[in-house]
Design an enzyme around this catalytic site. Structure first.
Site, PDB file in Angstrom:
ATOM      1  N   HIS A 513       0.856  -1.176   0.000  1.00 45.04           N
ATOM      2  CA  HIS A 513       0.000   0.000   0.000  1.00 45.04           C
ATOM      3  C   HIS A 513       0.897   1.233   0.000  1.00 45.04           C
ATOM      4  O   HIS A 513       0.927   1.993   0.949  1.00 45.04           O
ATOM      5  CB  HIS A 513      -0.937   0.000   1.214  1.00 45.04           C
TER       6      HIS A 513
HETATM    7  C1  LIG Z   1       0.470  -8.932  -2.158  1.00 48.27           C
HETATM    8  C2  LIG Z   1      -0.505  -7.822  -2.343  1.00 48.27           C
HETATM    9  C3  LIG Z   1      -1.695  -7.777  -1.607  1.00 48.27           C
HETATM   10  C4  LIG Z   1      -2.597  -6.741  -1.766  1.00 48.27           C
HETATM   11  N1  LIG Z   1      -3.770  -6.781  -1.078  1.00 48.27           N
HETATM   12  C5  LIG Z   1      -4.649  -5.768  -1.193  1.00 48.27           C
HETATM   13  C6  LIG Z   1      -5.886  -5.792  -0.498  1.00 48.27           C
HETATM   14  O1  LIG Z   1      -6.237  -6.775   0.158  1.00 48.27           O
HETATM   15  N2  LIG Z   1      -6.698  -4.712  -0.580  1.00 48.27           N
HETATM   16  C7  LIG Z   1      -6.377  -3.627  -1.324  1.00 48.27           C
HETATM   17  O2  LIG Z   1      -7.139  -2.686  -1.341  1.00 48.27           O
HETATM   18  N3  LIG Z   1      -5.237  -3.601  -2.055  1.00 48.27           N
HETATM   19  C8  LIG Z   1      -4.366  -4.648  -2.005  1.00 48.27           C
HETATM   20  N4  LIG Z   1      -3.215  -4.627  -2.749  1.00 48.27           N
HETATM   21  C9  LIG Z   1      -2.960  -3.476  -3.634  1.00 48.27           C
HETATM   22  C10 LIG Z   1      -3.621  -3.626  -5.016  1.00 48.27           C
HETATM   23  O3  LIG Z   1      -3.192  -4.789  -5.636  1.00 48.27           O
HETATM   24  C11 LIG Z   1      -3.281  -2.389  -5.838  1.00 48.27           C
HETATM   25  O4  LIG Z   1      -3.824  -1.268  -5.198  1.00 48.27           O
HETATM   26  C12 LIG Z   1      -3.833  -2.404  -7.271  1.00 48.27           C
HETATM   27  O5  LIG Z   1      -3.468  -3.536  -7.980  1.00 48.27           O
HETATM   28  C13 LIG Z   1      -3.321  -1.154  -7.958  1.00 48.27           C
HETATM   29  O6  LIG Z   1      -3.704  -1.084  -9.297  1.00 48.27           O
HETATM   30  P1  LIG Z   1      -2.728  -0.352 -10.327  1.00 48.27           P
HETATM   31  O7  LIG Z   1      -3.397  -0.419 -11.655  1.00 48.27           O
HETATM   32  O8  LIG Z   1      -2.335   0.957  -9.783  1.00 48.27           O
HETATM   33  O9  LIG Z   1      -1.396  -1.252 -10.330  1.00 48.27           O
HETATM   34  P2  LIG Z   1      -1.230  -2.782 -10.767  1.00 48.27           P
HETATM   35  O10 LIG Z   1      -2.515  -3.488 -10.693  1.00 48.27           O
HETATM   36  O11 LIG Z   1      -0.098  -3.360 -10.038  1.00 48.27           O
HETATM   37  O12 LIG Z   1      -0.804  -2.678 -12.298  1.00 48.27           O
HETATM   38  C14 LIG Z   1       0.379  -2.021 -12.706  1.00 48.27           C
HETATM   39  C15 LIG Z   1       0.912  -2.689 -13.959  1.00 48.27           C
HETATM   40  O13 LIG Z   1       1.817  -1.811 -14.604  1.00 48.27           O
HETATM   41  C16 LIG Z   1       2.906  -2.555 -15.125  1.00 48.27           C
HETATM   42  N5  LIG Z   1       4.041  -1.653 -15.310  1.00 48.27           N
HETATM   43  C17 LIG Z   1       4.794  -1.031 -14.358  1.00 48.27           C
HETATM   44  N6  LIG Z   1       5.734  -0.257 -14.934  1.00 48.27           N
HETATM   45  C18 LIG Z   1       5.582  -0.383 -16.257  1.00 48.27           C
HETATM   46  C19 LIG Z   1       6.265   0.185 -17.389  1.00 48.27           C
HETATM   47  N7  LIG Z   1       7.274   1.055 -17.223  1.00 48.27           N
HETATM   48  N8  LIG Z   1       5.871  -0.179 -18.620  1.00 48.27           N
HETATM   49  C20 LIG Z   1       4.834  -1.071 -18.810  1.00 48.27           C
HETATM   50  N9  LIG Z   1       4.158  -1.623 -17.782  1.00 48.27           N
HETATM   51  C21 LIG Z   1       4.517  -1.275 -16.521  1.00 48.27           C
HETATM   52  C22 LIG Z   1       3.124  -3.623 -14.088  1.00 48.27           C
HETATM   53  O14 LIG Z   1       3.833  -4.722 -14.650  1.00 48.27           O
HETATM   54  C23 LIG Z   1       1.698  -3.957 -13.667  1.00 48.27           C
HETATM   55  O15 LIG Z   1       1.159  -5.034 -14.409  1.00 48.27           O
HETATM   56  C24 LIG Z   1      -2.305  -5.684  -2.644  1.00 48.27           C
HETATM   57  C25 LIG Z   1      -1.127  -5.713  -3.379  1.00 48.27           C
HETATM   58  C26 LIG Z   1      -0.240  -6.774  -3.260  1.00 48.27           C
HETATM   59  C27 LIG Z   1       0.982  -6.809  -4.090  1.00 48.27           C
END
Ligand SMILES: Cc1cc2nc3c(=O)[nH]c(=O)nc-3n(C[C@H](O)[C@H](O)[C@H](O)COP(=O)(O)OP(=O)(O)OC[C@H]3O[C@@H](n4cnc5c(N)ncnc54)[C@H](O)[C@@H]3O)c2cc1C
Ligand code: SF4
Lengths: 586, 248
Positions: A513
């Site tokens: 987080h």
């Molecule tokens: C182990 C774990 C447990 C969690 N548990 C919870 C929970 O219970 N409750 C909760 O609210 N949240 C939880 N979270 C957080 C939640 O997963 C994230 O808030 C959410 O996935 C964020 O979405 P996002 O689109 O910002 O990032 P993500 O879903 O992570 O997606 C980002 C993507 O961008 C890609 N990327 C990064 N840099 C680049 C680049 N330069 N070029 C191309 N692609 C790139 C990555 O490979 C990734 O696939 C948890 C996270 C983890 C890791």
């Protein structure tokens, strides 16, 4: 030289939770959308099959689903007097790589923030007077009431299991009485409750609290979402967080959106494509596209009318720094905004040991648990306590994975015959109460570029400077004491309250987080993006994810990340496309 | 990630490939997907069990050291077999011979500094190099202190004392850092004792039987509401259970 590709309407950087939402919404508006994801394609049957998903060594300890520090990492120090050193392997947090992002391996603990969380600065100063020295919290520029329909949208896409505690202002029995008013019930009823959380609920009630089933993205029953995608019932497999779900039972981009989005003619996904920077024309106040590299090391330029950073919390501000966008934050002067107000979560726990009560911890799911919210946000009077903010207490039953889970009483050695005996004795009969605390932003906690270390492409690593302040320690101790009171009321053989002492450490897993660094707000002097997550500098560059949180409230982030993404998508579709330009005048 | 078991040929038919051979990263190519859901029938990114046979990384001396040391970390006792009997030395050998041992996912660029404990692992040695150097150093230390004896030849109490000294950072080693080694070694021993048997440790699922973990099952719906009941589910591994597959 990067080879230039034909222009598209929208390029999404990354393809996790936020990008999947935007892909779906913006293709619906008729736009041509390309998503660039650094990792590979993956899906339930091929990659998380029930015949091999439950492999603790491979997925958690050998990090099969997560970012590889060998390629990209960050450097870390507790304060500016130290030299930041690389995070050489993952520990404290587990950023994702691959389609679906961390949406694949989250728990699914899906919360809304409190109405007062969105106005943390004005609310707290009004009620308690001036803030502690160095605390740099801000109001968000968007309110709970404005976000309510978008929270609802994300919850119905996901199929969240839960019980409303406040329907249109009327408190509901069985739910969380402290939550902001919601317009309708959760789409699914709460999950079946395991033993340990049930005992916790009894003790919480006895001690004057109002326990409720935590909102969960693990399906309590089969569910078809508004896009027509069906999820299956959760089987309480206990390999949820850090693992992909083999049952289509945990909400993720793959189980809620991709079956529709991937079939659209105006959408394209390119995997194994890593975005290196955002191209822009400062004079025109526009991003012109992105530069990315494929696995052969070949560079490409993808021009686009709209660029959206969806690369996860700290990667978004890092990409902006590498692209020379925005004014970097200076902790000495307090000027600049990019990298400002990095925050995290502060967690602690109380292990509750029984002789005769068998909990069967392996019967678990990522968001299976009972919570109490009396000590979150400003749900209680902080007068005289010396801190602001709070967090929830919860008894989760997420897993009994044996490499990770061996609660032992205080004073047990870490190995040898005594350790072995204690592990064997307590494994089945221990409950754990977790505290999940807010982290307020602070002048000295920030992100910038490291002067020494580089990634696999030769780019400077992101540098993280972060430590807990007095506010966090006092708050977390307070939460742990409250959790210990409930632990005692559970009438155990013994309990062990593990306070969060000392400096923040990058080593043990805590939460993923990570927040701040490209914060939202009402004014370009103090924020990177406006209330629609549009950058103040470049009107066609938008930034998604928890990096926009000005500080981190006492709940998991993704419910709010999802709501903000739908809110921004709405603004792009209904405001920006009609009149491309700044949506808020600086 | 789809990993190596999803063949390139199958995926190419899904869309237009932008790259061709892998130069970096996961070993997969840049790919484009449009207009349909990628779907590869019959494919699974299954785990790779270890292969039987002699040690792939450890020398006989190192294996003797580890047999003795893991037997102190998780000893055999009235409760059942310990780490040595569970095959943890074989587990460690295969781990150290593979990507983990090489630290292939780890950031291993200098400059190198010791750092604060909150900054985590800062040794320039990969895990395999760390084991090699530390075992040599510890045996050299024993040789000096216990007139020519190796760690494996000491009494259990003497061995425990050495391990405690390593754990607390009291034992200074020549080419490696004792406390860093101990932390990695203890973690890996626990992994070997409790991970799926396909990786060489947890033989006959002794680790799981010790605590009552039912293993690689996936559906506990009938048991959620059986509050307080001892389930006595016999453990299964990813390859099933000895009773099902007599030859595995
Ligand atoms: C182990 C774990 C447990 C969690 N548990 C919870 C929970 O219970 N409750 C909760 O609210 N949240 C939880 N979270 C957080 C939640 O997963 C994230 O808030 C959410 O996935 C964020 O979405 P996002 O689109 O910002 O990032 P993500 O879903 O992570 O997606 C980002 C993507 O961008 C890609 N990327 C990064 N840099 C680049 C680049 N330069 N070029 C191309 N692609 C790139 C990555 O490979 C990734 O696939 C948890 C996270 C983890 C890791
Ligand atoms: S606990 Fe439920 S939602 Fe989580 S991985 Fe297992 S089956 Fe899927």
């Amino acid at each position: 030289m990067a080879r230039k590709l034909p222009a598209v309407d929208v390029v999404l950087v990354g393809f996790g939770w936020t990008a999947a939402i935007l892909g779906q919404e913006l293709t619906d508006a008729g736009l041509n959308v390309v998503a660039l994801e650094r990792g590979g394609w993956r899906d339930t049957s091929t990659d998380f099959g029930v015949t091999f998903a439950q492999d603790e060594l491979r997925y958690y300890w050998r990090r099969a689903l997560f970012e590889e520090p060998a390629r990209e990492t960050l450097t870390f120090r507790n304060d500016q007097s130290q030299t930041a050193l690389p995070m050489r392997h993952l520990g404290s947090f587990l950023p994702a790589t691959g389609v679906g992002g961390a949406g694949i391996h989250w728990n699914g603990q899906n919360w809304r923030f409190l109405p007062s969380d969105f106005v943390a600065k004005s609310h707290n100063t009004q009620r308690y007077g001036s803030l502690p020295d160095g605390m740099t919290i801000q109001d968000w520029g968007v309110t709970y009431e404005e976000l309510e329909p978008y929270y609802d949208r994300f919850e119905y896409i996901c199929g969240i299991s839960g019980k409303a505690g406040n329907l249109n202002g009327k408190i509901q029995a069985g739910g969380n009485p402290f939550e902001g008013p919601r317009k309708r019930e959760y789409p699914n009823p709460p999950m079946e409750m395991a033993y340990a959380p049930t005992l916790f609920a009894q003790a919480a009630t006895e001690t004057g609290h109002v326990p409720f089933p935590c909102p969960s993205a693990n399906m309590s029953r089969a569910y078809t979402n508004p896009l027509g995608v069906t999820l299956g019932p959760c089987t309480y497999c206990g390999f949820c967080e850090k693992f992909g779900c083999g049952n289509y039972s945990k909400s993720s981009p793959q189980t809620t959106i991709l079956p529709v989005l991937m079939r659209k003619k105006n959408f394209e996904l390119r995997t194994e494509c890593e975005v290196l920077s955002v191209k822009h024309d400062m004079a025109a106040k526009r991003a012109t596209g992105v530069i990315y590299v494929d696995t052969q090391g070949e560079e490409w330029e993808q021009p686009a009318e709209i660029v959206v950073l969806c690369a996860f919390a700290q990667h978004n501000p890092w990409l902006m720094m590498l692209s020379g966008i925005g004014q970097r934050y200076n902790p000495q002067t307090g000027e600049g905004t990019l990298g400002k107000n990095y925050a995290y979560q502060i967690v602690s726990s109380v292990d509750v040991f029984f002789d005769d009560k068998i909990m069967n911890p392996f019967v678990g799911a990522g968001a299976l648990g009972i919570g109490v919210d009396e000590y979150n946000g400003d749900n209680f009077d902080h007068a005289g306590l010396g801190f602001i903010g709070g967090g929830y207490l919860a008894c989760w039953q997420t897993n009994g994975r044996p490499i990770e889970t061996h609660p032992v009483p205080k004073g047990t050695p870490k190995w040898g015959a005594k350790w072995k005996q204690a592990v064997a004795k307590n494994y089945l009969t221990t409950a754990t109460i977790a505290t999940h605390g807010a982290v307020m932003s602070h002048r000295g906690n920030y992100l910038d570029l490291d002067p020494t270390y580089h990634d696999v492409h030769g780019r400077p690593l992101l540098r993280l400077t972060f430590d807990y302040t007095d506010n966090e320690h006092k708050m977390s101790d307070y939460l742990t004491d409250r959790a210990a009171e409930i632990a005692k009321a559970m009438k155990p053989r013994e309990f062990h309250a593990k306070k969060r002492e000392g400096h923040y450490s990058i080593v043990p897993y805590q939460t993923t987080h990570n927040t701040g660094g490209a914060i939202m707000g009402t004014d370009p002097k103090s924020s990177v993006v406006n209330r629609y997550l549009q950058t103040w500098d470049l009107h066609n560059l938008f930034v998604m994810g928890s990096c926009v949180f000005p500080q981190n409230p006492g709940y998991n982030p993704t419910g709010t990340v999802g709501a903000l993404t739908y809110w921004a998508a709405d603004a792009i579709k209904n405001k920006y496309l009609k009149n491309p330009g700044a949506l808020v005048q600086a | 990630m789809s990993g190596p078991s999803v063949s390139r040929r199958d995926l190419l038919s899904v869309g237009v490939a932008i790259g061709s051979t892998a130069a970096l990263g996961s070993g997969a190519d840049a790919r484009s997907y449009a207009g349909k859901m990628p779907w590869i029938p019959g494919e699974a990114n299954a785990p790779e069990p270890i292969t039987a046979g002699p040690f792939q990384f450890l020398t006989p001396d190192e294996a003797t050291f580890l047999d003795a040391a893991v037997a102190r970390l998780i000893p055999a006792d009235d409760l059942g077999p310990g780490a040595k009997e569970a095959g943890v030395t074989t587990f460690l050998d295969r781990q150290l011979a593979g990507p983990f041992g090489k630290g292939s996912r780890w950031y291993m660029q200098g400059p190198w500094k010791k750092g604060e404990s909150t900054q985590g692992y800062q040794s320039r040695l990969s895990p395999a190099e760390l084991y090699r150097a530390a075992i040599k150093d510890i045996d050299a230390h024993c040789n000096e202190k216990f007139s020519g004896k190796k760690f494996s030849q000491l009494t259990a109490d003497q061995q425990d004392q050495i391990l405690k000294d390593l754990e607390q950072g009291h034992l200074k080693l020549k080419d490696s850092e004792g406390k860093t080694f101990f932390t990695v070694f203890l973690q890996n021993t626990i992994e070997g004792f409790f991970s799926d048997p396909i990786y060489g440790g947890n033989r006959d699922m002794v680790g799981w039987k010790l605590i009552g973990f039912p293993g690689a099952r996936y559906d506990y719906r009938p048991y959620v509401k059986q509050h307080g009941k001892k389930l006595n589910l016999p453990p299964v591994g990813l390859k099933g259970r000895p009773g099902w597959n007599p030859n595995t």
